[in-house]
Design an enzyme around this catalytic site. Structure first.
Site, PDB file in Angstrom:
ATOM      1  N   GLY A  45      -3.141  -0.590  -0.884  1.00 21.82           N
ATOM      2  CA  GLY A  45      -4.574  -0.844  -1.629  1.00 21.82           C
ATOM      3  C   GLY A  45      -4.351  -0.687  -3.114  1.00 21.82           C
ATOM      4  CD  GLN A  50      -5.934   3.081  -7.670  1.00 18.92           C
ATOM      5  OE1 GLN A  50      -6.146   2.256  -6.797  1.00 18.92           O
ATOM      6  NE2 GLN A  50      -4.680   3.684  -7.500  1.00 18.92           N
ATOM      7  CB  CYS A  94      -3.103   7.753  -4.893  1.00 13.96           C
ATOM      8  SG  CYS A  94      -4.103   6.852  -5.931  1.00 13.96           S
ATOM      9  CG  LEU A  95      -0.187   2.275  -5.702  1.00 16.22           C
ATOM     10  CD1 LEU A  95      -0.564   0.759  -5.863  1.00 16.22           C
ATOM     11  CD2 LEU A  95       1.552   2.456  -5.475  1.00 16.22           C
ATOM     12  CG  HIS A 136      -7.110   5.957  -0.757  1.00 16.85           C
ATOM     13  ND1 HIS A 136      -6.107   7.252  -0.895  1.00 16.85           N
ATOM     14  CD2 HIS A 136      -6.954   5.511  -2.032  1.00 16.85           C
ATOM     15  CE1 HIS A 136      -5.482   7.210  -1.888  1.00 16.85           C
ATOM     16  NE2 HIS A 136      -5.959   6.273  -2.472  1.00 16.85           N
ATOM     17  CD  GLU A 137      -7.324   1.626  -2.436  1.00 14.10           C
ATOM     18  OE1 GLU A 137      -7.726   1.668  -3.363  1.00 14.10           O
ATOM     19  OE2 GLU A 137      -6.200   2.294  -1.933  1.00 14.10           O
ATOM     20  CG  HIS A 140      -9.342   4.838  -6.260  1.00 22.13           C
ATOM     21  ND1 HIS A 140      -8.973   5.607  -6.835  1.00 22.13           N
ATOM     22  CD2 HIS A 140      -8.538   4.494  -5.141  1.00 22.13           C
ATOM     23  CE1 HIS A 140      -7.650   6.011  -6.624  1.00 22.13           C
ATOM     24  NE2 HIS A 140      -7.454   5.458  -5.496  1.00 22.13           N
TER      25      HIS A 140
HETATM   26 ZN   LIG Z   1      -5.624   5.523  -4.609  1.00 20.33          ZN
END
Ligand SMILES: [Zn+2]
Length: 172
Positions: A45, A50, A94-95, A136-137, A140
């Site tokens: 995701g 991000q 998380c990226l 989670h997304e 963000h």
């Molecule tokens: Zn994340």
């Protein structure tokens, strides 16, 4: 085109993103670039903030098995409209917080409404990894990271590691 992913701490990751009014070609291209960036990472995701774009857009694909067909979903203005009382705990990553993982508890099942890449309204109920990932997304888009669910000490520890990592990356 692959996009650079912001690493925590970054003020842009703490901002509330604005709703998408009109689906422009620029936004469709952004969604495609986000898929490319996510698959390349690899991740399941990615949210627009991000990659430094403060608009309400997320992409996800939580299909894991190699023999299963991929299922890329781009969601504009996603909203959780129902959540189960039952909870699920996943070891989240998380990226924007590379190589750090921690258990987070979230509703096990959520119903999400969003606008798809054609501009059509969609609604679906997700469970398992999909439910965790979509929550989670969406977080963000509110400037919220998974480490915000952790105890302050653990959160500070991870943040300090990321500050160090960013310093190392800047040095090259
Ligand atoms: Zn994340």
């Amino acid at each position: 085109m692959k996009l650079p992913i912001l690493i925590h701490p970054d003020p842009r990751l703490k901002k509330v993103s604005t709703p998408v009014d009109d689906l422009s070609d620029t936004l469709r291209t952004l969604a495609n670039d986000m898929f490319e960036t996510m698959y390349d990472a690899p991740g399941i995701g990615l949210a627009a903030p991000q990659v430094g774009v403060l608009q309400r857009l997320i992409v996800l694909d939580c299909v894991k098995g190699e023999d299963e067909a991929p299922r890329p979903i781009a969601m504009f203005n996603p909203e959780v409209i129902a959540a189960s009382d039952e909870k699920n705990i996943y070891d989240e990553g998380c990226l924007s917080i590379p190589e750090q993982y921690a258990e987070v508890e979230r509703p096990a099942e959520v119903t999400v409404r969003w606008m798809d890449i054609e501009g059509a309204e969609q609604e679906e109920t997700f469970d398992g990894l999909w439910a965790t990932c979509v929550q989670h997304e969406i977080d963000h888009l509110e400037g919220k990271l998974f480490i915000d669910y952790l105890k302050p000490l653990k959160r500070q520890l991870i943040t300090r590691k990321m500050v160090k990592l960013k310093r190392e990356l800047a040095r090259g």
